[in-house]
Design an enzyme around this catalytic site. Sequence first.
Site, PDB file in Angstrom:
ATOM      1  N   CYS A 124     -10.809  -2.685  -4.339  1.00 29.64           N
ATOM      2  CA  CYS A 124      -9.962  -3.816  -4.729  1.00 29.64           C
ATOM      3  C   CYS A 124     -10.810  -5.004  -5.183  1.00 29.64           C
ATOM      4  CB  CYS A 124      -9.045  -4.221  -3.583  1.00 29.64           C
ATOM      5  SG  CYS A 124      -7.792  -2.964  -3.242  1.00 29.64           S
ATOM      6  N   ASN A 128       0.829  -1.198   0.000  1.00 28.34           N
ATOM      7  CA  ASN A 128       0.000   0.000   0.000  1.00 28.34           C
ATOM      8  C   ASN A 128       0.869   1.255   0.000  1.00 28.34           C
ATOM      9  OD1 ASN A 128       0.529  -0.934   2.752  1.00 28.34           O
ATOM     10  ND2 ASN A 128      -0.877   0.638   3.488  1.00 28.34           N
ATOM     11  N   CYS A 186      -4.111   0.889  -2.681  1.00 26.95           N
ATOM     12  CA  CYS A 186      -4.050  -0.375  -1.941  1.00 26.95           C
ATOM     13  C   CYS A 186      -3.054  -1.320  -2.600  1.00 26.95           C
ATOM     14  CB  CYS A 186      -5.425  -1.036  -1.922  1.00 26.95           C
ATOM     15  SG  CYS A 186      -6.713  -0.067  -1.135  1.00 26.95           S
ATOM     16  N   CYS A 188     -10.613  -4.335   0.091  1.00 27.48           N
ATOM     17  CA  CYS A 188     -11.651  -3.320   0.224  1.00 27.48           C
ATOM     18  C   CYS A 188     -12.569  -3.380  -1.002  1.00 27.48           C
ATOM     19  CB  CYS A 188     -11.031  -1.933   0.382  1.00 27.48           C
ATOM     20  SG  CYS A 188     -10.333  -1.263  -1.152  1.00 27.48           S
ATOM     21  N   GLU A 204      -3.374  -4.467  -3.269  1.00 29.19           N
ATOM     22  CA  GLU A 204      -4.004  -5.352  -4.239  1.00 29.19           C
ATOM     23  C   GLU A 204      -4.136  -4.681  -5.612  1.00 29.19           C
ATOM     24  OE1 GLU A 204      -4.954  -4.584  -1.119  1.00 29.19           O
ATOM     25  OE2 GLU A 204      -6.501  -5.977  -0.425  1.00 29.19           O
ATOM     26  N   GLU A 226       0.253   5.212   0.794  1.00 29.28           N
ATOM     27  CA  GLU A 226      -0.647   6.251   1.292  1.00 29.28           C
ATOM     28  C   GLU A 226      -0.244   7.623   0.790  1.00 29.28           C
ATOM     29  OE1 GLU A 226      -0.735   6.060   5.548  1.00 29.28           O
ATOM     30  OE2 GLU A 226      -1.920   4.220   5.541  1.00 29.28           O
TER      31      GLU A 226
END
Length: 160
Positions: free
Chosen positions: A115, A62, A73, A112, A75, A64
């Site tokens: 994703c 990830n 993310c 999430c 993924e 940020e």
Amino acid sequence: MVKKIEINVSLQVFSKEEWLQEDAKLIEKAKSILEHAHAPYSNFLVGAALLLENGEVFTANNQENVSFPVGVCAERAVLSYAMANSPGVRPKKIAIVAKRRVDEQFATVTPCGLCRQTINEYEVKFQSPIEILMLNPQGEILKASGIDQLLPFRFNDLNS
């Protein structure tokens, strides 16, 4: 009369002794990239490893950004990178591991919504499910046979 729709979803749970060698390698790859995550705001590190049908493995974590929710993310990062570099090769499995920076123990994490939809897009594109492996704090792998187990009402087509 009101109709009722029921959908059953299930995950398989594998103890460390039951892990497939291929799954273990993918989880270890995801763990190895985890600490390099750029997560200075949440301190929640996520690593992902993607196995393609040809045996290639890509990893990502990830990333940020202080301008929430601009981050990416793990993924989506790994799927985007793999599909940019091996666009015609089917994704077979994705492994996801996560933990708080200060913790030794891994956290249970599932993809999430963004994703999940991204995984769905590639399942549709390649007409094949992508296995999703998620490590939990007990050292077990939670395995979904495809995104339908995590996103039963998928958004597949803008034209229908």
